[in-house]
Motif scaffolding. Structure first.
Motif, PDB file in Angstrom:
ATOM      1  N   UNK A   1       0.811  -1.222   0.000  1.00 54.98           N
ATOM      2  CA  UNK A   1       0.000   0.000   0.000  1.00 54.98           C
ATOM      3  C   UNK A   1       0.844   1.272   0.000  1.00 54.98           C
ATOM      4  N   UNK A   2       2.137   1.148   0.371  1.00 51.25           N
ATOM      5  CA  UNK A   2       2.986   2.340   0.378  1.00 51.25           C
ATOM      6  C   UNK A   2       3.424   2.687  -1.033  1.00 51.25           C
ATOM      7  N   UNK A   3       3.776   1.661  -1.783  1.00 54.82           N
ATOM      8  CA  UNK A   3       4.350   1.916  -3.097  1.00 54.82           C
ATOM      9  C   UNK A   3       3.829   0.905  -4.117  1.00 54.82           C
ATOM     10  N   UNK A   4       2.560   1.011  -4.453  1.00 48.75           N
ATOM     11  CA  UNK A   4       1.943  -0.025  -5.286  1.00 48.75           C
ATOM     12  C   UNK A   4       2.541  -0.107  -6.690  1.00 48.75           C
ATOM     13  N   UNK A   5       3.168   1.000  -7.151  1.00 44.49           N
ATOM     14  CA  UNK A   5       3.745   0.938  -8.500  1.00 44.49           C
ATOM     15  C   UNK A   5       4.946  -0.009  -8.544  1.00 44.49           C
TER      16      UNK A   5
END
Ligand SMILES: [Zn+2]
Length: 505
Positions: free
Chosen positions: A390-394
């Motif tokens: 959820x912090x860095x979905x990319x």
């Protein structure tokens, strides 16, 4: 005594001429403020009577007019305090009419008081959504109308237009008070009388058909509901020029029915026509746009390749200009209803999850077995410590561990099995209503359960994850209890449990 009598006679005469003057102003100029002032003066003159020789009905009539006047002003200004004042005056009017023993005054007071309670309910509903207090208000309004109907029927006979009209109002009120079975009974009685009396395409018949359809679908009878809506639409379309808004509401409801029964293409046609007739400024148009977006998504699901490998879900990020994005933000903000942290809450990003087709098919099969009654609600859950999705979905893929609630919901949907209740136990909340998946219409409440999904972003902000789902509520068991014994979760015959005291943490 004679002196008092004279004085009272003068008072009554003064009040009468003032009241006539108020009615004139009201009718000729639509001047509610002036009418209210004069009628209040009348009431205070009549209250000053020292000697009461029999009851003459003037006080009840004046109070009734004043109450009506305050109520209309309250509706016009969307002013809750005015309506509250109207309620007090109308209750006095009812007492006075009962003392007079004058049937038509009693019936009028009952009917106006009922209208007043319903209007207050609508204002409240727009502010807070459906609540227990609202249902209580509407319940009282329905009882008043039932009494009003009895009084009018005894005096005028069952076929009188006013009696039949009161029956319709009573039926509509019962449907608003969430008493669908009684509403269906009452509305069908109304229809039986009108069918025998009127042309089958009379607009008076259509007025009962839409609330009837709403109640039938609440009772899990979608086919009958659709029949009623179809007839309603046919009548309204034939008389289209008369009431565009009502026709649009019927089209809207029919569109939702078609969507629920898995006919998204037909649903879109009805929804578009509804939206076009309402015009861009209407408050319903925004939710219709959202429903059209759902229709398109359901169509996409239908077009999904059936050979797609089981075990795969797709996530895509919603564009900020997407209708659905804005509607979800609105729902999140307006339904927070709890204290916010000092730096407030905001939405970082929203994903749309297209779940594994195998799970989706299971949901579709389940939907056929319950009355759907869908609600869009929030669900807060926990996330594994090492999962940075959820912090860095990319850049970070979901961790995929079955112990990570966030990831397993993304991949497999909501499942009642090992994971259920884990979050509730970790966050220190008990499972109030037994084993199951818990949803809330209050985003702030789901946030309490989302505490263990919290991560720290590189810039120091705290991020949490929350799900929004269309929940098939079915026939819910409504309760004020904070928790229930196992055999009532839900009681047999019902399909879910709904806690009414939603703001208790
Ligand atoms: Zn994870």
């Amino acid at each position: 005594m004679g002196g008092f009598l004279d004085e009272d006679a003068v008072r009554v005469a003064a009040a009468k001429s003032l009241a006539e003057c108020a009615i004139d102003r009201l009718q000729q100029q639509g001047n509610l403020v002036e009418a209210e002032r004069v009628l209040k003066e009348c009431v205070s003159i009549l209250d000053g009577r020292r000697y009461e020789k029999g009851r003459d009905g003037i006080l009840a009539a004046t109070l009734g007019m004043l109450g009506e006047c305050l109520l209309d002003a309250g509706i016009e200004q969307k002013e809750g305090d005015k309506m509250k004042e109207a309620e007090g005056i109308l209750r006095r009017a009812l007492v006075a009419a009962e003392l007079d023993g004058e049937d038509s005054a009693i019936a009028n007071a009952l009917s106006e008081l009922s209208r007043c309670l319903r209007e207050q309910g609508y204002v409240q509903m727009r502010k807070l959504g459906e609540s227990e207090e609202l249902i209580t208000k509407l319940g009282e309004a329905a009882e008043l109308l039932e009494r009003c109907l009895e009084v009018r029927e005894a005096k005028l006979g069952p076929d009188d237009d006013m009696v039949v009209g009161t029956q319709l109002e009573w039926g509509i009120c019962l449907s608003e008070a969430m008493r669908p079975a009684e509403a269906v009974h009452t509305l069908r009685q109304y229809l039986a009388i009108q069918d025998a009396k009127l042309d089958p395409s009379d607009i008076q018949i259509a007025r009962a058909l839409r609330p009837l359809a709403v109640c039938l679908s609440r009772m899990g009878k979608p086919e009958e509901a659709r029949g009623a809506l179809g007839r309603c639409l046919a009548i309204q379309e034939a008389k289209m020029c008369e009431d565009v808004e009502n026709l649009s509401f019927t089209l809207h409801l029919l569109g939702l029915h078609l969507l629920e029964s898995g006919e998204p293409t037909e649903a879109q046609e009805k929804l578009r026509r509804s939206s076009a007739r309402l015009g861009p400024g209407h408050c319903l148009v925004i939710s219709i746009e959202l429903e059209l977006a759902i229709c398109r998504r359901v169509e996409d699901h239908k077009r999904w390749d059936p050979g797609m490998p089981v075990g795969s879900s797709t996530l895509h990020m919603l564009d900020q200009h997407d209708w659905e994005y804005e509607a979800l933000c609105d729902q999140f903000r307006t339904k927070w209803l709890k204290f916010q942290p000092p730096r407030g809450v905001s939405i970082e990003r929203i994903f749309s999850i297209q779940i594994d087709p195998a799970v989706r098919n299971k949901h579709d099969r389940y939907k056929l077995t319950v009355s759907i009654n869908p609600r869009r609600q929030f669900h807060g859950t926990s996330c594994n410590e090492k999962c940075n999705f959820i912090v860095n979905p990319q850049r970070e893929a979901p961790c995929g561990l079955s112990s990570c609630s966030v990831c397993s919901i993304c991949m497999q949907g909501f499942k009642i099995k090992d994971n259920v209740g884990t979050t509730a136990r970790r966050t220190g909340f008990s499972l109030r209503y037994g084993e199951g998946v818990y949803f809330s219409s209050v985003s702030g409440k789901a946030n309490d359960y989302a505490r263990f999904s919290q991560k720290t972003a590189p810039d120091g902000r705290r991020l949490r994850c929350m799900f929004v789902a269309y929940v098939a509520k079915g026939n819910p068991y409504l309760t004020k209890e904070a928790s229930l014994p196992r055999n009532k979760c839900p009681p047999s015959g019902l399909e879910s449990v709904e806690g009414m005291a939603t703001l208790v943490p």
